[in-house]
Design a protein around this motif. Sequence first.
Motif, PDB file in Angstrom:
ATOM      1  N   GLN A  19       0.833  -1.203   0.000  1.00 51.31           N
ATOM      2  CA  GLN A  19       0.000   0.000   0.000  1.00 51.31           C
ATOM      3  C   GLN A  19       0.871   1.258   0.000  1.00 51.31           C
ATOM      4  OE1 GLN A  19      -2.700   0.092   3.293  1.00 51.31           O
ATOM      5  NE2 GLN A  19      -3.040   2.273   3.120  1.00 51.31           N
ATOM      6  N   TYR A  23       0.938   4.146  -3.112  1.00 50.79           N
ATOM      7  CA  TYR A  23       0.667   5.566  -2.883  1.00 50.79           C
ATOM      8  C   TYR A  23       1.918   6.412  -3.082  1.00 50.79           C
ATOM      9  CZ  TYR A  23      -4.175   5.489  -1.493  1.00 50.79           C
ATOM     10  OH  TYR A  23      -5.536   5.406  -1.512  1.00 50.79           O
ATOM     11  N   PHE A  71     -11.585  10.860   1.408  1.00 50.17           N
ATOM     12  CA  PHE A  71     -10.628  10.165   0.558  1.00 50.17           C
ATOM     13  C   PHE A  71      -9.227  10.696   0.834  1.00 50.17           C
ATOM     14  CE2 PHE A  71     -12.645  13.584  -1.751  1.00 50.17           C
ATOM     15  CZ  PHE A  71     -11.582  14.303  -2.283  1.00 50.17           C
ATOM     16  N   PRO A  73      -5.554  10.731   1.836  1.00 53.11           N
ATOM     17  CA  PRO A  73      -4.515   9.694   1.833  1.00 53.11           C
ATOM     18  C   PRO A  73      -3.903   9.470   3.205  1.00 53.11           C
ATOM     19  CG  PRO A  73      -3.774  11.639   0.635  1.00 53.11           C
ATOM     20  CD  PRO A  73      -5.212  11.847   0.968  1.00 53.11           C
ATOM     21  N   SER A  75      -5.529   9.199   5.960  1.00 55.80           N
ATOM     22  CA  SER A  75      -6.345   8.203   6.653  1.00 55.80           C
ATOM     23  C   SER A  75      -6.260   6.839   5.988  1.00 55.80           C
ATOM     24  CB  SER A  75      -7.804   8.660   6.723  1.00 55.80           C
ATOM     25  OG  SER A  75      -8.356   8.740   5.427  1.00 55.80           O
ATOM     26  N   TYR A  76      -5.994   6.789   4.683  1.00 53.03           N
ATOM     27  CA  TYR A  76      -5.848   5.504   3.997  1.00 53.03           C
ATOM     28  C   TYR A  76      -4.542   4.818   4.348  1.00 53.03           C
ATOM     29  CZ  TYR A  76      -9.807   6.462   0.911  1.00 53.03           C
ATOM     30  OH  TYR A  76     -11.050   6.701   0.395  1.00 53.03           O
ATOM     31  N   LEU A  83     -10.812   1.187   7.515  1.00 50.76           N
ATOM     32  CA  LEU A  83     -11.335   1.494   6.183  1.00 50.76           C
ATOM     33  C   LEU A  83     -12.734   0.910   6.069  1.00 50.76           C
ATOM     34  CD1 LEU A  83     -10.735   2.687   3.388  1.00 50.76           C
ATOM     35  CD2 LEU A  83      -9.881   0.443   2.735  1.00 50.76           C
ATOM     36  N   GLY A  87     -15.563   3.366   1.658  1.00 54.67           N
ATOM     37  CA  GLY A  87     -14.302   4.050   1.399  1.00 54.67           C
ATOM     38  C   GLY A  87     -13.347   3.244   0.544  1.00 54.67           C
ATOM     39  N   PHE A  91     -10.155   4.350  -1.947  1.00 55.86           N
ATOM     40  CA  PHE A  91      -8.839   3.774  -1.679  1.00 55.86           C
ATOM     41  C   PHE A  91      -8.213   3.218  -2.955  1.00 55.86           C
ATOM     42  CE2 PHE A  91      -6.408  -0.092  -0.602  1.00 55.86           C
ATOM     43  CZ  PHE A  91      -5.394   0.495   0.136  1.00 55.86           C
TER      44      PHE A  91
END
Length: 116
Positions: A19, A23, A71, A73, A75-76, A83, A87, A91
């Motif tokens: 992940q 990102y 949305f 990032p 928090s993702y 999640l 959401g 993601f």
Amino acid sequence: MGCLFYNHTFVYIIIYLIQFFVYGGAFSVVSLAVAFLFDNAFLVMISPFIAYYGVGVLSTVGKNIFGLYTFNPMSYISPSNVLMDNGLIGFILEPLIIILVSGVIFFWKGAANEVL
């Protein structure tokens, strides 16, 4: 993913590393697109940072004004945040949209600079 954290910690860490790489790569592509738009090296270097926080600000504004699901990032990427099911689409789509927009700018401007 709490059970996965306690029972299979290595798998849990691999999932979060993947992940982070997705990102991180998505926001790194932003600097490629900005390099074709601006000649300032400092602006190109801080453009992923600006894009990261810009998406966070837009997420907060959208949540407060329009009642959208966040949305952001931040928090993702954080393992401490849960999640929710609604959401999941954000993601998945957020890095894809960032890569798509930056990639279109990069290839469009790159093709214009190509010498044959």
